[in-house]
Scaffold this motif. Sequence first.
Motif, PDB file in Angstrom:
ATOM      1  N   LEU A 294      44.461  27.917   9.246  1.00  0.00           N
ATOM      2  CA  LEU A 294      45.228  27.429  10.459  1.00  0.00           C
ATOM      3  C   LEU A 294      46.538  27.297   9.635  1.00  0.00           C
ATOM      4  CD1 LEU A 294      43.091  24.807  12.386  1.00  0.00           C
ATOM      5  CD2 LEU A 294      43.043  27.383  12.842  1.00  0.00           C
ATOM      6  N   GLU A 295      47.506  27.513  10.647  1.00  0.00           N
ATOM      7  CA  GLU A 295      49.021  27.196  10.271  1.00  0.00           C
ATOM      8  C   GLU A 295      49.180  25.664  10.437  1.00  0.00           C
ATOM      9  OE1 GLU A 295      51.539  29.126   8.692  1.00  0.00           O
ATOM     10  OE2 GLU A 295      49.721  30.234   8.276  1.00  0.00           O
ATOM     11  N   GLU A 296      48.654  25.036  11.335  1.00  0.00           N
ATOM     12  CA  GLU A 296      49.046  23.714  11.803  1.00  0.00           C
ATOM     13  C   GLU A 296      47.645  23.248  12.356  1.00  0.00           C
ATOM     14  OE1 GLU A 296      52.358  23.745  14.135  1.00  0.00           O
ATOM     15  OE2 GLU A 296      51.213  24.576  15.870  1.00  0.00           O
TER      16      GLU A 296
ATOM     17  N   SER B 281      51.771  15.390  -2.491  1.00  0.00           N
ATOM     18  CA  SER B 281      51.220  16.755  -3.017  1.00  0.00           C
ATOM     19  C   SER B 281      51.873  17.570  -1.904  1.00  0.00           C
ATOM     20  CB  SER B 281      49.870  16.747  -2.990  1.00  0.00           C
ATOM     21  OG  SER B 281      49.409  18.181  -3.580  1.00  0.00           O
ATOM     22  N   LYS B 282      51.228  18.783  -1.495  1.00  0.00           N
ATOM     23  CA  LYS B 282      51.605  19.327  -0.550  1.00  0.00           C
ATOM     24  C   LYS B 282      50.293  20.221  -0.073  1.00  0.00           C
ATOM     25  CE  LYS B 282      55.977  21.700  -1.942  1.00  0.00           C
ATOM     26  NZ  LYS B 282      56.819  21.294  -0.704  1.00  0.00           N
ATOM     27  N   VAL B 283      50.281  20.522   1.411  1.00  0.00           N
ATOM     28  CA  VAL B 283      49.116  20.889   2.075  1.00  0.00           C
ATOM     29  C   VAL B 283      49.206  22.351   1.591  1.00  0.00           C
ATOM     30  CG1 VAL B 283      48.220  21.336   4.229  1.00  0.00           C
ATOM     31  CG2 VAL B 283      49.469  19.386   4.063  1.00  0.00           C
ATOM     32  N   LYS B 284      48.029  22.880   1.063  1.00  0.00           N
ATOM     33  CA  LYS B 284      47.839  24.012   0.499  1.00  0.00           C
ATOM     34  C   LYS B 284      47.082  24.966   1.516  1.00  0.00           C
ATOM     35  CE  LYS B 284      45.252  26.633  -3.013  1.00  0.00           C
ATOM     36  NZ  LYS B 284      44.300  26.339  -4.089  1.00  0.00           N
ATOM     37  N   SER B 285      46.060  24.316   2.415  1.00  0.00           N
ATOM     38  CA  SER B 285      45.604  25.190   3.343  1.00  0.00           C
ATOM     39  C   SER B 285      45.031  24.107   4.456  1.00  0.00           C
ATOM     40  CB  SER B 285      44.575  25.923   2.967  1.00  0.00           C
ATOM     41  OG  SER B 285      43.345  25.079   2.604  1.00  0.00           O
ATOM     42  N   ILE B 286      44.768  24.569   5.626  1.00  0.00           N
ATOM     43  CA  ILE B 286      44.010  23.887   6.738  1.00  0.00           C
ATOM     44  C   ILE B 286      43.231  24.774   7.185  1.00  0.00           C
ATOM     45  CG2 ILE B 286      44.405  22.777   9.005  1.00  0.00           C
ATOM     46  CD1 ILE B 286      47.401  22.492   8.508  1.00  0.00           C
ATOM     47  N   ASN B 287      41.635  24.224   7.159  1.00  0.00           N
ATOM     48  CA  ASN B 287      40.740  25.298   7.549  1.00  0.00           C
ATOM     49  C   ASN B 287      39.941  24.419   8.679  1.00  0.00           C
ATOM     50  OD1 ASN B 287      40.758  25.154   4.102  1.00  0.00           O
ATOM     51  ND2 ASN B 287      40.874  27.310   5.066  1.00  0.00           N
ATOM     52  N   PHE B 288      39.322  25.648   9.383  1.00  0.00           N
ATOM     53  CA  PHE B 288      38.402  25.168  10.399  1.00  0.00           C
ATOM     54  C   PHE B 288      37.352  26.179  10.311  1.00  0.00           C
ATOM     55  CE2 PHE B 288      36.675  25.104  14.767  1.00  0.00           C
ATOM     56  CZ  PHE B 288      36.068  23.876  14.571  1.00  0.00           C
ATOM     57  N   TYR B 289      36.262  25.754   9.870  1.00  0.00           N
ATOM     58  CA  TYR B 289      35.304  26.662   9.588  1.00  0.00           C
ATOM     59  C   TYR B 289      35.757  27.916   8.906  1.00  0.00           C
ATOM     60  CZ  TYR B 289      30.993  29.594  10.799  1.00  0.00           C
ATOM     61  OH  TYR B 289      29.928  30.229  10.612  1.00  0.00           O
TER      62      TYR B 289
ATOM     63  N   ILE C  74      51.201  16.058  13.687  1.00  0.00           N
ATOM     64  CA  ILE C  74      50.879  17.404  13.483  1.00  0.00           C
ATOM     65  C   ILE C  74      50.961  17.652  11.909  1.00  0.00           C
ATOM     66  CG2 ILE C  74      51.712  19.689  14.031  1.00  0.00           C
ATOM     67  CD1 ILE C  74      53.075  18.391  16.481  1.00  0.00           C
ATOM     68  N   LEU C  75      50.013  18.285  11.490  1.00  0.00           N
ATOM     69  CA  LEU C  75      50.155  18.510  10.023  1.00  0.00           C
ATOM     70  C   LEU C  75      50.125  19.997   9.826  1.00  0.00           C
ATOM     71  CD1 LEU C  75      49.608  16.849   7.457  1.00  0.00           C
ATOM     72  CD2 LEU C  75      47.072  17.504   7.778  1.00  0.00           C
ATOM     73  N   ARG C  76      51.128  20.594   9.199  1.00  0.00           N
ATOM     74  CA  ARG C  76      51.174  21.989   8.778  1.00  0.00           C
ATOM     75  C   ARG C  76      51.398  22.463   7.445  1.00  0.00           C
ATOM     76  NH1 ARG C  76      55.492  20.501  12.391  1.00  0.00           N
ATOM     77  NH2 ARG C  76      55.118  21.526  14.634  1.00  0.00           N
ATOM     78  N   LYS C  77      50.865  23.449   7.144  1.00  0.00           N
ATOM     79  CA  LYS C  77      50.602  24.247   5.963  1.00  0.00           C
ATOM     80  C   LYS C  77      52.097  23.981   5.065  1.00  0.00           C
ATOM     81  CE  LYS C  77      49.042  28.493   4.221  1.00  0.00           C
ATOM     82  NZ  LYS C  77      48.518  29.756   4.316  1.00  0.00           N
ATOM     83  N   GLY C  78      51.956  23.584   3.940  1.00  0.00           N
ATOM     84  CA  GLY C  78      53.206  23.323   3.051  1.00  0.00           C
ATOM     85  C   GLY C  78      53.844  22.074   3.292  1.00  0.00           C
ATOM     86  N   ASP C  79      53.325  21.046   4.330  1.00  0.00           N
ATOM     87  CA  ASP C  79      54.029  19.786   4.416  1.00  0.00           C
ATOM     88  C   ASP C  79      53.843  19.011   3.011  1.00  0.00           C
ATOM     89  OD1 ASP C  79      54.792  20.130   7.101  1.00  0.00           O
ATOM     90  OD2 ASP C  79      53.249  18.916   7.794  1.00  0.00           O
TER      91      ASP C  79
END
Lengths: 417, 301
Positions: free
Chosen positions: A280-282, A268-276, A252-257
């Motif tokens: 998404l938060e995760e 680095s850190k996950v800045k955003s997760i996008n779908f279309y 699972i990958l989360r924003k801020g990981d």
Amino acid sequence: MLDNNQLLRFTTAGSVDDGKSTLIGRLLYDSKSIFEDQLEAIENTSKKKGHEGVDLALFTDGLRDEREQGITIDVAYRYFTTPKRKFIIADTPGHIQYTRNMVTGASTANVATILIDARHGVIEQTKRHAFIASLLQIPHIIVCVNKMDLVDFSEEVFNNIVSEFEEVSSKMLVKDVRFIPMSALLGDNVVNKSENMPWYQGAPMLHTLETMHISSDINKVDTRFPVQTVIRPQREGFIDYRGYAGRVASGILRKGDDVTVMPSGFTSKVKSINFYDKELEEAYAPMSVSITLEDDIDISRGDMIVRTNNKPEPSQDIEVMLCWLNNSSAKPRAKYTIKHTSNDQKAMIKEVVYKYDISTLERNNEDGDLTMNDIAKVKIRTTKPLMIDPYRENRTTGSIILVDDTTNETVAAGMIV
Amino acid sequence: MSKYYLNYLDELESEAIFVLREVWAQFENPVILFSGGKDSILITHLAKKAFYPAKIPFPLMHVDTGHNFPETIQFRDDIIKELGAQLIVGSVQESIDEGRVAEEKGKNATRNALQITTLLDAIEANKIDCAIGGGRRDEEKARAKERFFSHRDDFGQWDPKNQRPELWNIFNGKHFEGEHFRAFPISNWTEMDVWNYIKRENIAIPSLYFAHEREVVWRQDSWIPNSEFLVLEDHEEVVTKKIRFRTLGDITITGGVESDADTLEKIAAEVAGMRNTERGNRSDDKRSESAMEDRKRQGYF
């Protein structure tokens, strides 16, 4: 169909004699998945060939050569849906000379169904099918003890076969095995519960497939995100956007990981997760998303984004259980392209450690030539490190294929030990 | 049950997007084969999602038989405009005019088989190394054996007995100059899945899919639309019926079914209750048991 219905992929291996086609035909027919025009076409052909009644095997055999010879040569995919689940059947031939097709069909399956003729019990072919299921780490096995009508629906016969099979499978890495006594021909315990075998307390096959817990089949612990491609829109509103597109392989990958990019090692850190157009938060396996990172790092296809506190092992020397798929045999010390997730490198087979005799399943250290359908443990050296996990822990980051650069054909499939 | 699982439509969507991204990454010059039918519209929609916020990176290629439903052409032009995508047209009429193919003769003559030459010519002329199609394995028995990445030799031919094995989700698109691939991102979808997804995503589709009044002729067990290209037999009679189409192709061979389904909800409900396959209304597939396999070997969609 409900919105939370899952997709279950299962594989069948076998020949007409095992009643495999009858079983598939029965599943499709009783779940009302055969259309009338298909049935009509099969009825016409059955008549032309002088068969009595409808030969359901014709429904599962697609290519002209297969129909003429009455066998399944390749993997054929079949689909059916019930109010509880959508199913994909990878229907494969069962004979030893089609081991590679069975391996192919098994590679994506959640469930392996293994057919046993109740009159014959566990035979060589049964062992091979179980071996392939364990080799490909199919999470669940359903052993279908078929043709129970020909042994008077005997509980004793069934119990003996269960013990025989358990003896075989105890030496293999299989987790969840279930046994169902059935008659595919008469429909006992396929879709409907058998009235002829009141001693069997379990569920029929379809109900088993519908209710089996498969959400835990994918590794949810080790976060692996192989980068397929980089999305750079170069258009107004997104000038600085740089999205890493891929499918979450596991975990699972989360924003801020906190993440590390392999093999460069940049963090680095996950800045955003996008779908279309959604954020998404995760994201979790097997979702296709694109992610952006806080820092501007050079990332391209073949790189893998992972959580900093849980990284795969970068390795240039890997041990692999290899299934040889091609007509031309492996050339000693020849170079191949190795494909692992989205990463392509060059590789060389350095050593064949041992080969399985696929009729006896015994190890053979003498014969080092790899020819079609061979399964062997080999040592491979790659030009650059691959970010690997053992196959038993991760079916996506633990699998590879080899491509022959002189023909571009896929010549082998491997499971990392 | 854990919340970390996808439902079947999300999983199919994710798989298709994965395949589209692999195509983009592994090929130099891929296109989407766009017929104006629901499956190619679905592919286009999935491509839009796969590369957002970038524009869809594939040109759309239309093999135009010249026997079109006017609605399909209008729909095609609208979608091109909306996406800002490039349109490539391969024209069967031009292939005929140039003497590359000859028009079939007889009462069941169609331009269906002629498309193969036009398609392969267009692939060659535009140096296309991968043509993405909306083919699904549930459509037809020869298609049940298709790979996601399907190799075509330098004559554009498919060799079903010598296909590359496809394991896990590792796709091998390596090829030599002059060869190309067909990619099928929605291989694992069924007709029902397509409709459920179109309904869920509210994807625009041509009006022909919805029930409407139309002049038709009963031929080979389905309602063939009357058009300037249709040659009537003596016993045939043009009638007006409320019909809809389950697939869209050449207007001379695409049969409709009588229906009152005029919304996506009603279509999905109708498809769920259907007892015949969608290609059952396509006279091109009725010619022989291996009609599709034979055409596919030569390079058909």
